[in-house]
Enzyme design. Structure first.
Site, mmCIF file in Angstrom:
data_model
loop_
_atom_site.group_PDB
_atom_site.id
_atom_site.type_symbol
_atom_site.label_atom_id
_atom_site.label_comp_id
_atom_site.label_asym_id
_atom_site.label_seq_id
_atom_site.Cartn_x
_atom_site.Cartn_y
_atom_site.Cartn_z
ATOM 1 C CD GLU A 56 5.020 1.677 7.172
ATOM 2 O OE1 GLU A 56 3.984 1.384 6.528
ATOM 3 O OE2 GLU A 56 5.416 1.012 8.147
ATOM 4 C CG HIS A 147 1.563 -0.733 5.686
ATOM 5 N ND1 HIS A 147 1.683 -0.267 6.979
ATOM 6 C CD2 HIS A 147 0.232 -0.943 5.501
ATOM 7 C CE1 HIS A 147 0.492 -0.206 7.552
ATOM 8 N NE2 HIS A 147 -0.407 -0.614 6.671
ATOM 9 C CD GLU A 210 4.513 -4.204 5.272
ATOM 10 O OE1 GLU A 210 5.301 -3.280 4.978
ATOM 11 O OE2 GLU A 210 3.854 -4.227 6.333
#
Length: 322
Positions: A56, A147, A210
């Protein structure tokens, strides 16, 4: 310290381990660990972490650009900051992890895993946070763990907040919306994530962000992360961020699907998006005589993964909050 990322990836030790920026002092604390302290007294402490999963890379590149802006003085600093590139070896290898998922290990859960570089790193990061937060009693403590996701999502950017006994700070939640998050997911139980550790042990306001799709270094279009990057720049400088015209939708975790044996079957495929809705009674998974079905009128899946190792989470089921 304009080569923090390259040093992290190569595992080299810098010749100089401390110095001064435009309005702050910096200290290299170890591979993937950099502390920034403003010259002026502040009562706010911030953990900025990325690369807990080595595949990531976009958040790592984004933080690297923010560090460059701080060093040249185009961005001011109003927080004590600990920058963490979480899993240097996995980042260098371009792998999610080398042995085991580090984001299941925090809160001393690393003791339950076979010893590896990741268990040692999880312990090192726990000690680093303890040292950072014990240095001064900061009135405000935040932890933003950045992330990107493996699979697609009905919400391109979303946040996951750890279980917390006290109400969430409204300014913190508003900032998450200003950072471009379309949804917030609230955990109801403890876990082994980095953000749960910082919340449970140090009272930090913590969130796992995210931010899009996981891609290798050099393949990220950082323009897609501009809203979040601008919000981080404003946060570091102590500037107000414009609130989102449409606040993030809110969800809470209502159940976890866990794989216990090789007889486990999850009835979702690789194309199932995060936040896909399922109606009451839908069969989600089977394992021997056990059947997992939707028990609320509508539930939404997060992180479905039928290929996880035995004993690990194969998905979370969510309920939307009003």
């Amino acid at each position: 310290m304009d080569n923090f990322l390259s040093l992290t990836l190569t595992g080299e030790t810098p010749r100089v381990t401390q110095g001064k920026g435009a309005d702050f002092r910096w200290r290299w604390l170890g591979h993937g660990l950099l502390e920034l302290t403003p010259n002026a007294p502040v009562d706010r402490a911030l953990i900025l972490s990325a690369g807990i999963h080595g595949n990531e890379t976009a958040p790592v590149e984004m933080l690297d650009k923010l560090l460059s802006a701080l060093y040249i003085g185009s961005l001011s600093l109003t927080w004590r900051v600990l920058v963490v590139f979480g899993n240097p070896q996995a980042l260098a290898a371009g792998k999610r992890y080398c042995n085991s998922d580090m984001n299941r290990m925090f809160g001393r859960r690393w003791q339950s895993f076979a010893e590896s570089d990741e268990t040692r790193r999880a312990r090192e990061l726990e000690l680093s946070l303890e040292t950072f937060f014990s240095y001064e009693q900061a009135r405000i403590r935040w932890h933003l763990d950045l992330h990107t996701a493996i699979r697609g999502s009905h919400h391109l950017r979303f946040g996951i907040l750890p279980q917390r006994d006290r109400p969430w700070d409204t300014d913190f939640l508003a900032w998450l919306g200003a950072a471009g998050l379309e949804a917030l997911v609230f955990h109801q139980a403890p876990g082994g994530t980095f953000t749960h550790f910082s919340t449970e042990h140090f009272g930090a306001l913590s969130c796992t962000l995210e931010l899009g799709k996981a891609l290798p270094f050099g393949q990220n279009d950082l323009a897609q992360f501009s809203v979040t990057s601008q919000a981080l720049s404003a946060l570091l400088s102590g500037l107000e961020t414009s609130t989102s015209s449409s606040p993030p939708l809110r969800y809470r975790v209502v159940s976890q699907i866990t794989r216990h044996s090789d007889n486990f079957a999850l009835y979702m495929d690789a194309q199932t998006l995060n936040f896909t809705a399922f109606t009451k009674g839908t069969l989600l998974a089977e394992e021997g005589d056990k059947r997992v079905t939707v028990t609320h009128d509508v539930e939404y899946v997060l992180f479905p993964n039928p290929a996880v190792a035995c004993g690990l989470r194969a998905g979370l089921m969510l309920e939307r909050l009003p």
